[in-house]
Design a protein around this motif. Structure first.
Motif, PDB file in Angstrom:
ATOM      1  N   SER A  76      -9.276   0.086  -5.166  1.00 54.28           N
ATOM      2  CA  SER A  76      -8.986   1.504  -4.977  1.00 54.28           C
ATOM      3  C   SER A  76     -10.235   2.211  -4.465  1.00 54.28           C
ATOM      4  O   SER A  76     -11.337   1.653  -4.461  1.00 54.28           O
ATOM      5  CB  SER A  76      -8.543   2.131  -6.300  1.00 54.28           C
ATOM      6  OG  SER A  76      -9.632   2.129  -7.220  1.00 54.28           O
ATOM      7  N   LEU A  77     -10.064   3.462  -4.057  1.00 54.10           N
ATOM      8  CA  LEU A  77     -11.236   4.238  -3.661  1.00 54.10           C
ATOM      9  C   LEU A  77     -12.215   4.389  -4.818  1.00 54.10           C
ATOM     10  O   LEU A  77     -13.430   4.343  -4.625  1.00 54.10           O
ATOM     11  CB  LEU A  77     -10.796   5.626  -3.167  1.00 54.10           C
ATOM     12  CG  LEU A  77     -10.234   5.706  -1.745  1.00 54.10           C
ATOM     13  CD1 LEU A  77      -9.765   7.124  -1.453  1.00 54.10           C
ATOM     14  CD2 LEU A  77     -11.293   5.284  -0.728  1.00 54.10           C
ATOM     15  N   GLN A  78     -11.682   4.550  -6.023  1.00 55.81           N
ATOM     16  CA  GLN A  78     -12.563   4.676  -7.177  1.00 55.81           C
ATOM     17  C   GLN A  78     -13.333   3.389  -7.428  1.00 55.81           C
ATOM     18  O   GLN A  78     -14.508   3.419  -7.803  1.00 55.81           O
ATOM     19  CB  GLN A  78     -11.765   5.066  -8.424  1.00 55.81           C
ATOM     20  CG  GLN A  78     -12.640   5.451  -9.612  1.00 55.81           C
ATOM     21  CD  GLN A  78     -13.590   6.602  -9.279  1.00 55.81           C
ATOM     22  OE1 GLN A  78     -13.167   7.643  -8.771  1.00 55.81           O
ATOM     23  NE2 GLN A  78     -14.877   6.411  -9.558  1.00 55.81           N
ATOM     24  N   ASP A  79     -12.679   2.238  -7.217  1.00 51.80           N
ATOM     25  CA  ASP A  79     -13.385   0.958  -7.353  1.00 51.80           C
ATOM     26  C   ASP A  79     -14.582   0.911  -6.407  1.00 51.80           C
ATOM     27  O   ASP A  79     -15.675   0.444  -6.771  1.00 51.80           O
ATOM     28  CB  ASP A  79     -12.452  -0.212  -7.041  1.00 51.80           C
ATOM     29  CG  ASP A  79     -11.354  -0.396  -8.073  1.00 51.80           C
ATOM     30  OD1 ASP A  79     -11.569  -0.028  -9.240  1.00 51.80           O
ATOM     31  OD2 ASP A  79     -10.281  -0.903  -7.694  1.00 51.80           O
ATOM     32  N   MET A  93       0.844  -1.192   0.000  1.00 58.53           N
ATOM     33  CA  MET A  93       0.000   0.000   0.000  1.00 58.53           C
ATOM     34  C   MET A  93       0.881   1.245   0.000  1.00 58.53           C
ATOM     35  O   MET A  93       0.973   1.967  -0.958  1.00 58.53           O
ATOM     36  CB  MET A  93      -0.925  -0.039   1.190  1.00 58.53           C
ATOM     37  CG  MET A  93      -1.860   1.113   1.305  1.00 58.53           C
ATOM     38  SD  MET A  93      -2.716   1.035   2.891  1.00 58.53           S
ATOM     39  CE  MET A  93      -1.327   1.068   4.011  1.00 58.53           C
ATOM     40  N   GLU A 129      -7.386  -4.177   0.788  1.00 57.97           N
ATOM     41  CA  GLU A 129      -7.154  -5.590   0.490  1.00 57.97           C
ATOM     42  C   GLU A 129      -8.288  -6.434   1.065  1.00 57.97           C
ATOM     43  O   GLU A 129      -8.640  -6.304   2.251  1.00 57.97           O
ATOM     44  CB  GLU A 129      -5.819  -6.051   1.081  1.00 57.97           C
ATOM     45  CG  GLU A 129      -4.621  -5.192   0.691  1.00 57.97           C
ATOM     46  CD  GLU A 129      -4.378  -5.155  -0.815  1.00 57.97           C
ATOM     47  OE1 GLU A 129      -4.652  -6.179  -1.484  1.00 57.97           O
ATOM     48  OE2 GLU A 129      -3.920  -4.112  -1.315  1.00 57.97           O
ATOM     49  N   SER A 163      -7.887  -6.370  -4.500  1.00 60.57           N
ATOM     50  CA  SER A 163      -7.214  -5.143  -4.086  1.00 60.57           C
ATOM     51  C   SER A 163      -7.972  -4.001  -4.752  1.00 60.57           C
ATOM     52  O   SER A 163      -7.937  -3.859  -5.980  1.00 60.57           O
ATOM     53  CB  SER A 163      -5.748  -5.151  -4.524  1.00 60.57           C
ATOM     54  OG  SER A 163      -5.093  -3.961  -4.108  1.00 60.57           O
ATOM     55  N   ASN A 202      -5.199   8.642  -4.370  1.00 67.34           N
ATOM     56  CA  ASN A 202      -5.311   7.935  -5.646  1.00 67.34           C
ATOM     57  C   ASN A 202      -4.570   6.602  -5.636  1.00 67.34           C
ATOM     58  O   ASN A 202      -4.844   5.722  -6.449  1.00 67.34           O
ATOM     59  CB  ASN A 202      -4.781   8.805  -6.783  1.00 67.34           C
ATOM     60  CG  ASN A 202      -5.651  10.023  -7.023  1.00 67.34           C
ATOM     61  OD1 ASN A 202      -6.868   9.935  -6.964  1.00 67.34           O
ATOM     62  ND2 ASN A 202      -5.020  11.161  -7.268  1.00 67.34           N
ATOM     63  N   ASN A 203      -3.627   6.463  -4.732  1.00 66.05           N
ATOM     64  CA  ASN A 203      -2.851   5.217  -4.649  1.00 66.05           C
ATOM     65  C   ASN A 203      -3.309   4.304  -3.514  1.00 66.05           C
ATOM     66  O   ASN A 203      -2.711   3.253  -3.285  1.00 66.05           O
ATOM     67  CB  ASN A 203      -1.361   5.534  -4.477  1.00 66.05           C
ATOM     68  CG  ASN A 203      -0.775   6.202  -5.703  1.00 66.05           C
ATOM     69  OD1 ASN A 203      -1.211   5.942  -6.825  1.00 66.05           O
ATOM     70  ND2 ASN A 203       0.196   7.081  -5.498  1.00 66.05           N
ATOM     71  N   TYR A 204      -4.347   4.715  -2.814  1.00 61.64           N
ATOM     72  CA  TYR A 204      -4.856   3.908  -1.696  1.00 61.64           C
ATOM     73  C   TYR A 204      -5.418   2.579  -2.215  1.00 61.64           C
ATOM     74  O   TYR A 204      -6.083   2.518  -3.256  1.00 61.64           O
ATOM     75  CB  TYR A 204      -5.945   4.679  -0.965  1.00 61.64           C
ATOM     76  CG  TYR A 204      -6.741   3.845   0.009  1.00 61.64           C
ATOM     77  CD1 TYR A 204      -6.269   3.589   1.292  1.00 61.64           C
ATOM     78  CD2 TYR A 204      -7.968   3.299  -0.363  1.00 61.64           C
ATOM     79  CE1 TYR A 204      -6.998   2.827   2.187  1.00 61.64           C
ATOM     80  CE2 TYR A 204      -8.711   2.536   0.528  1.00 61.64           C
ATOM     81  CZ  TYR A 204      -8.218   2.296   1.789  1.00 61.64           C
ATOM     82  OH  TYR A 204      -8.940   1.535   2.662  1.00 61.64           O
ATOM     83  N   ARG A 205      -5.181   1.510  -1.449  1.00 61.07           N
ATOM     84  CA  ARG A 205      -5.725   0.191  -1.778  1.00 61.07           C
ATOM     85  C   ARG A 205      -6.337  -0.444  -0.531  1.00 61.07           C
ATOM     86  O   ARG A 205      -5.802  -0.326   0.580  1.00 61.07           O
ATOM     87  CB  ARG A 205      -4.640  -0.760  -2.311  1.00 61.07           C
ATOM     88  CG  ARG A 205      -3.789  -0.223  -3.429  1.00 61.07           C
ATOM     89  CD  ARG A 205      -4.580   0.112  -4.662  1.00 61.07           C
ATOM     90  NE  ARG A 205      -5.193  -1.072  -5.288  1.00 61.07           N
ATOM     91  CZ  ARG A 205      -5.854  -1.019  -6.440  1.00 61.07           C
ATOM     92  NH1 ARG A 205      -6.010   0.143  -7.077  1.00 61.07           N
ATOM     93  NH2 ARG A 205      -6.385  -2.120  -6.954  1.00 61.07           N
ATOM     94  N   THR A 238      -7.593  -0.698   6.047  1.00 58.70           N
ATOM     95  CA  THR A 238      -6.644  -1.149   5.024  1.00 58.70           C
ATOM     96  C   THR A 238      -6.875  -2.595   4.584  1.00 58.70           C
ATOM     97  O   THR A 238      -6.485  -2.966   3.481  1.00 58.70           O
ATOM     98  CB  THR A 238      -5.188  -1.042   5.531  1.00 58.70           C
ATOM     99  OG1 THR A 238      -5.039  -1.845   6.708  1.00 58.70           O
ATOM    100  CG2 THR A 238      -4.811   0.387   5.835  1.00 58.70           C
TER     101      THR A 238
END
Length: 392
Positions: free
Chosen positions: A80-83, A1, A68, A78, A63-66, A218
């Motif tokens: 992302s916030l956009q997902d 992450m 799991e 895994s 933007n790089n947050y994941r 997380t």
């Protein structure tokens, strides 16, 4: 992450509203001024109580947050916030409450361990995000494996976990139930979560003690049995008054989940001066866990000898006494009662009954426990009455 982390110092704490009642600065734990609680059905984010175990985590780049999704799942994910934002958005109006709310009253019976909360370690908000069961279904989880549990992990650095992350869990059956309305929240009151309340993502488990609504999420892990972390196994359990720190057996009790019926008085406050012959508005909140709405609020001004039923409302004073179907079942109700004062000494008492006919214990000593949790006894406020001609 790599972009969401729990710092080990308090050098990068967010700004907080100066009107909050601070119980500890490091870690920061603060509650809402009681009279501010009853100004609005939805608690503003800045005034919503803050419960922390360490420094507030930091995210460098959302933007790089994941997130799991792992463990006993057919297809680990895994996201992302956009997902998560691409999934159907769900909103739920829910009250979050610390299990130690009203601990100070319990500590007057005998010493207890924990943050010294008065009556405002809670708040009511509109949470927005993805349903947890939608995310688990993406990972291939199905209802037939409902005897398992879902564990939530944060990056919160906790001394209780030997510097490890804060963790908690709920049964998979609850996680997969649409009626439970468990969500992965990225919004609070229509705005992006702020850092104190879990930015960029938190779990919201309606009707359950706040300790299970893990912030700064997380990882979500499906496991065979409940989480074995400190806050599930060595904290947030309720013991009888006979148990002390010399004879405690943590394994003898289950972790706390649903909170019981609760009903404090927010206005007037202990020791307030009131004038005989005048009218006084008494205000407070009532809430019960597990989706059990509040059926009735009873108020006494003579120490519990006689009672009157208060008016209950949600959403800008829309009274619900005659419209129970309008009740938001995971949210508190605000209540009020106007009374005419006499010359007699005044002790205002409040108690509530929930939709399952659960009631509150009269005396706090009967439910005393060494952790000072779940004080749901009748709330009492003693007022000083002055003659009608007095100037206040």
């Amino acid at each position: 992450m790599g972009v969401l982390y729990g710092p080990k110092s308090y050098e990068n704490e967010p700004h907080r509203d100066p009107s909050l009642i601070v119980n500890s600065k490091e870690p920061f734990n603060a509650e809402t001024p009681p009279k501010a609680l009853v100004r609005s059905f939805v608690t503003p984010e800045d005034l919503f109580y803050k419960r922390n175990h360490g420094p507030i985590p930091v995210i460098d780049d959302p933007n790089n947050y994941r997130l799991e999704i792992c463990g006993l799942v057919p297809g680990p994910l895994s996201l992302s916030l956009q997902d998560l934002r691409n999934l159907p958005k769900h909103t739920v109006t829910a009250t979050l409450q610390c299990a130690g709310n009203r601990r100070t009253a319990m500590s007057k019976v005998r010493k207890v361990k924990g943050v010294g909360w008065a009556i405002s370690a809670l708040g009511n908000a509109v949470w927005g995000g993805a349903r947890l069961h939608d995310v688990l279904e993406l990972a291939g989880v199905r209802q037939e494996s409902s005897k398992r549990h879902v564990e939530f992990s944060s990056v919160d650095v906790c001394k209780e976990e030997n510097g490890g992350p804060y963790k908690g869990s709920i049964p998979l059956s609850q996680a997969m139930s649409p009626e439970a309305e468990v969500i992965l929240a990225y919004e609070m009151n229509g705005k992006e979560l702020n850092r104190d309340h879990g930015f960029p993502l938190r779990v919201v488990v309606p009707g359950v003690i706040g300790a299970r609504s893990v912030k700064w999420l997380t990882e979500i892990k499906v496991i065979e049995e409940e989480c074995q972390g400190f806050f599930m196994q060595k904290d947030f359990k309720m013991f009888p008054p006979t148990v002390d720190w010399d004879n405690i057996n943590w394994n003898s009790r289950r972790p706390l989940m649903d909170f019981p019926v609760q009903c404090p008085i927010c206005s007037p406050a202990e020791g307030d001066l009131v004038k005989a012959g005048s009218k006084m508005k008494i205000q407070g909140y009532a809430v019960s866990g597990g989706g059990r709405g509040i059926e009735r609020v009873d108020v006494s001004v003579d120490g519990g000898k006689t009672w009157q039923e208060a008016q209950r409302f949600q959403d800008d004073k829309e009274y619900i006494a005659d419209n129970p179907e309008k009740c938001k079942r995971f949210a508190w109700v605000l209540w009020e009662l106007t009374v005419e004062l006499t010359n007699s000494p005044l002790e205002v008492v409040a108690k509530a009954v929930d939709a399952a006919a659960n009631i509150q214990p009269e005396d706090v000593s009967s439910i005393w426990n060494l952790r000072g949790v779940l004080n749901t006894s009748w709330h009492r406020v003693r007022l000083n009455v002055v003659p009608p001609q007095s100037k206040l």
